[in-house]
Design a protein around this motif. Sequence first.
Motif, mmCIF file in Angstrom:
data_model
loop_
_atom_site.group_PDB
_atom_site.id
_atom_site.type_symbol
_atom_site.label_atom_id
_atom_site.label_comp_id
_atom_site.label_asym_id
_atom_site.label_seq_id
_atom_site.Cartn_x
_atom_site.Cartn_y
_atom_site.Cartn_z
ATOM 1 N N VAL A 134 -20.672 16.365 28.560
ATOM 2 C CA VAL A 134 -21.383 15.569 27.557
ATOM 3 C C VAL A 134 -22.338 14.610 28.246
ATOM 4 O O VAL A 134 -22.130 14.202 29.393
ATOM 5 C CB VAL A 134 -20.417 14.770 26.656
ATOM 6 C CG1 VAL A 134 -19.544 15.695 25.835
ATOM 7 C CG2 VAL A 134 -19.565 13.801 27.476
ATOM 8 N N ASP B 24 -24.345 9.552 25.913
ATOM 9 C CA ASP B 24 -24.222 9.136 24.517
ATOM 10 C C ASP B 24 -23.206 9.973 23.749
ATOM 11 O O ASP B 24 -23.046 9.805 22.531
ATOM 12 C CB ASP B 24 -25.585 9.197 23.814
ATOM 13 C CG ASP B 24 -26.163 10.608 23.738
ATOM 14 O OD1 ASP B 24 -25.519 11.554 24.240
ATOM 15 O OD2 ASP B 24 -27.268 10.767 23.191
ATOM 16 N N SER C 30 -23.239 13.283 23.262
ATOM 17 C CA SER C 30 -23.747 14.578 22.788
ATOM 18 C C SER C 30 -23.522 15.644 23.856
ATOM 19 O O SER C 30 -23.445 15.343 25.054
ATOM 20 C CB SER C 30 -25.233 14.468 22.438
ATOM 21 O OG SER C 30 -25.991 14.083 23.576
ATOM 22 N N PRO C 31 -23.405 16.920 23.456
ATOM 23 C CA PRO C 31 -23.043 17.962 24.419
ATOM 24 C C PRO C 31 -24.174 18.336 25.376
ATOM 25 O O PRO C 31 -25.335 18.429 24.981
ATOM 26 C CB PRO C 31 -22.683 19.151 23.519
ATOM 27 C CG PRO C 31 -23.447 18.913 22.261
ATOM 28 C CD PRO C 31 -23.481 17.428 22.075
ATOM 29 N N ASP D 73 -22.856 28.622 24.261
ATOM 30 C CA ASP D 73 -22.971 27.202 24.581
ATOM 31 C C ASP D 73 -22.923 26.911 26.082
ATOM 32 O O ASP D 73 -23.538 25.954 26.549
ATOM 33 C CB ASP D 73 -21.859 26.415 23.887
ATOM 34 C CG ASP D 73 -22.101 26.268 22.398
ATOM 35 O OD1 ASP D 73 -23.225 26.590 21.952
ATOM 36 O OD2 ASP D 73 -21.164 25.853 21.681
ATOM 37 N N SER E 257 -30.916 14.602 28.166
ATOM 38 C CA SER E 257 -30.687 14.903 26.758
ATOM 39 C C SER E 257 -31.997 15.322 26.088
ATOM 40 O O SER E 257 -32.961 14.544 26.063
ATOM 41 C CB SER E 257 -30.129 13.674 26.040
ATOM 42 O OG SER E 257 -30.295 13.779 24.646
ATOM 43 N N ALA F 236 -32.613 15.546 22.949
ATOM 44 C CA ALA F 236 -32.865 14.648 21.821
ATOM 45 C C ALA F 236 -33.512 13.351 22.296
ATOM 46 O O ALA F 236 -34.444 12.835 21.663
ATOM 47 C CB ALA F 236 -31.561 14.353 21.084
#
Length: 525
Positions: A119, A122, A124-125, A162, A190, A192
């Motif tokens: 992860v 934050d 998230s993966p 994944d 990340s 995002a």
Amino acid sequence: MIRTRRLLATAAVCAVAMFLGACGGGSDGDGATGVAATGATGDPVAGGKGRILMLADTSSMDPAKLGNAYAATAVLGNALYGTLMIDDDKGQVVYKMAESFTTSDNGSTFELRLRSGLVFSDGSPLDAAAVKFNWDRLKDPANASSYRGDAMMIASTEVVDDRTLKVSTVDPMPNFADVVLTTAMNWIASPAALQRGAQAFEQNPVGAGPFKLEHWTRQADIDLVKNPRYWDAPRPYLDALTIRAAVESRQRYNTLLTGGADVAVESDWINLHKAAESGQPSISRPVNGGIFMALNMRRAPFDDIRARQAVAAALDLEALNLAVYEGDGQPAETLFNDASPFYSQTPLRRADRARAQRLFDELAAEGKPVSFTFTSFPSSESRAIAENVQAQLSSFKNVKVQVKVVQLAEYGKMNATHDFDTFITSAFFQDPEPKLYTAFRGGRATNVPGVDDPQLNEALGTGRTAPAEADRKAAYDTVQQRLTALTPGIFLQRVALSAVSGKNVGGLAQYGLGSLLPEELWIKK
């Protein structure tokens, strides 16, 4: 001189031997280098704050703009983003966030398999899609990454699930893992966070490394704190890090010696000699190749082979060694060091003042006197090299050199636009594949001088794919001969891929091109 070099050689050998548990150090079993012989001993201690000096400042936290080598911003990239994989002192891949990176067709395709449960800071993966996003992003010229050429070696990527990414290369690359672990491809941010825009990302870069950003004052301190979500507990051992640049060599060493820092990434042979004499812990990775003056063959004056040969014949590497490194350096007379199976004692160049002046005069008589700008980076070492070359050539007629200092961030731009005459770049390696291929193969974006020679290209290809060491040796003999004949660059010095620490510091560890691993560091209380 002999005494100095012997001391330095002993220190380097001991630093490498630490990887094997010699010289009083050890390995924790996962490929991380143990502590130095003269450093802190015992088990790692948790807690405390470390202060690291790196050799260059950064203008960005974006992994695409960070440099994964000792002389750049590698320690910052490793701190924020962690590593997919590293290598040990023998060049063997050691997997970190990646579980495996395998090929079944001699490097035409690879399967990257990630560890389970990774992860970002934050929560998230970090999955295969995130790797694909980052690797695809490096190809985009809008990001001005100096590793765009490396990423362009990938033809396509496909998310299988994944944890699995299928990678197809443009050309077969059996050692493509070495490209990943020596570039920004080793750092995954990340998607995002990156998609929120540059300004937001600089304030809050999101990675999966051992540390995360707390505060950053540009051109000053970078304050990091431990990432509680880091996958490899109990690492990092330190609770916090402060990283800042120290480009002046003497100031850097004195800051460490007087307790103003705990670790200094180091490139200066003089400082390494001082560390050996004073018993400061140090680590180093001996390599082949070295730093070289890339002569831009795409434009005048170095589109004329006589200009390249004249400058090569004019330079005295021992004089440069004395001026820049007080004689403690290691001039790169040959492409490989004498411990390499590919070593050839034939020198890459010979100093010949008479020939140099004859070539300068010949060009001037044709209305093409040699005049060029040597672009230097801010470090004291880079400036000293440029100024010494300028001083040496000032003793010749019909040649003029100007020195221009630019920030390290300009490196990627110069590579992309080819707007330079000469600057210091590098081609240093343990195994020559893939570095020599990417540095000198015609048509490659990573080919800084722009050389494109059929014989050289063929030999580089053979060295890449030949299964027998004898065939590779013959190929690299040809590579050295063609580099000597064509003179796309002038190899100056072996590289000191090093770090020095205080005597209470343990866990000095490197990978790749001298990339320091901050998660291994600990401070004896």
